[in-house]
Design an enzyme around this catalytic site. Structure first.
Site, PDB file in Angstrom:
ATOM      1  N   HIS A 135       0.913  -1.332  -0.133  1.00 38.63           N
ATOM      2  CA  HIS A 135       0.284   0.025  -0.166  1.00 38.63           C
ATOM      3  C   HIS A 135       1.048   1.256   0.079  1.00 38.63           C
ATOM      4  CE1 HIS A 135      -3.028  -2.902   1.281  1.00 38.63           C
ATOM      5  NE2 HIS A 135      -3.961  -1.969   0.826  1.00 38.63           N
ATOM      6  N   LYS A 139      -0.273   4.852   4.438  1.00 37.96           N
ATOM      7  CA  LYS A 139      -1.532   3.960   5.224  1.00 37.96           C
ATOM      8  C   LYS A 139      -0.769   3.707   6.458  1.00 37.96           C
ATOM      9  CE  LYS A 139      -3.486  -0.514   4.672  1.00 37.96           C
ATOM     10  NZ  LYS A 139      -5.237   0.145   4.971  1.00 37.96           N
TER      11      LYS A 139
END
Ligand code: NAP
Length: 228
Positions: A135, A139
């Protein structure tokens, strides 16, 4: 449909866009308009057919309770309140409403999870398995909720006592990539889901709202997405 959307953050904004594209009438309440659940009074909800919640774990339960107590069908994308699932299920039954929730409203991810459940048979045939998730650098949580769901899906479907190891990468602007890899002495199987944008969540949530409108009962998206 007349939809009340709670939350105009990253996902909520896309939900509003998709709902408009699908010709729904959408009303939005953010932190200010919904302080103390002010947007969820019987008067404010009178004309609303479905409420969609993409807010924060802190306020989700208060929002959910207000919607159900006022007899409104509700779709919840917000995560982090699942310790209260049994309480919410009881409320839904008591007030005879419709309720649909998911940690991930992407049709692609739900399809991927079904494929993962089927592939879990590999663990009964001398394969070892691993999960990798990537990600964007901003995040905060790791592993991702979807990686944990993938792990759970394989665990339940394989009957194995061990959980697959998850390795997380946080880099660049990756929207979300999940890989499930099985390896034996003879071969390797790669399964990969690579999200291109957050729109998939919003599309799934709006389809979910269309599905739950006029229905009664407590549902998880993973059990109904094939009907959409
Ligand atoms: N199920 C899925 O498929 C899926 C997909 C993506 C995200 N999520 C989950 O959905 C939630 C939201 O994610 P996000 O990325 O959109 O977060 P985000 O960008 O931080 O947006 C959250 C929004 O919630 C609003 N909010 C906070 N308290 C509120 C209240 N009491 N009433 C109404 N609105 C309120 C805020 O509105 P203001 O801007 O007005 O302050 C904020 O914009 C998270 O729990 C996330 O994990 C689920």
């Amino acid at each position: 449909m007349h939809i009340l959307l709670l939350g105009r953050g990253k996902t909520g904004s896309l939900v509003a866009q998709i709902a408009q594209e699908r010709r729904h009438h959408i009303e939005i309440a953010g932190t200010k308009e919904n302080a103390g659940q002010a947007a969820l009074t019987p008067e404010k909800l009178a004309a609303v057919e479905v409420v969609i919640d993409f807010t924060t774990p802190h306020c989700a339960i208060a929002n959910i309770e207000a919607c159900i107590r006022n007899g409104k069908n509700t779709v919840v994308g917000t995560t982090g309140w699942y310790g209260e699932l049994d309480h919410v299920r009881r409320l839904v039954e008591e007030h005879n409403t419709g309720f649909l929730y998911a940690a991930n409203f992407s049709i692609g991810i739900n399809l991927f999870l079904d494929v993962a459940r089927t592939s879990a048979a590999a663990l009964r045939h001398d394969y070892s398995g691993q999960i990798f998730e990537r990600h964007h650098a901003h995040k905060k949580d790791a592993p991702s909720g979807t990686a944990l769901e993938l792990q759970r899906a394989v665990h339940e479907a394989s009957g194995s006592t061990d959980n697959l190891e998850i390795t997380s990468f946080r880099e660049g602007d990756v929207v979300g990539m999940h890989e499930l890899v099985f390896e034996s002495d003879n071969d390797r199987i790669y399964l990969c889901h690579d999200a291109k944008s957050r729109r998939a969540f919003a599309v799934g949530a709006v389809l979910a709202a269309e599905w739950v409108a006029g229905r009664k009962g407590f549902y998880n998206f993973k059990d109904v997405w094939q009907e959409l």
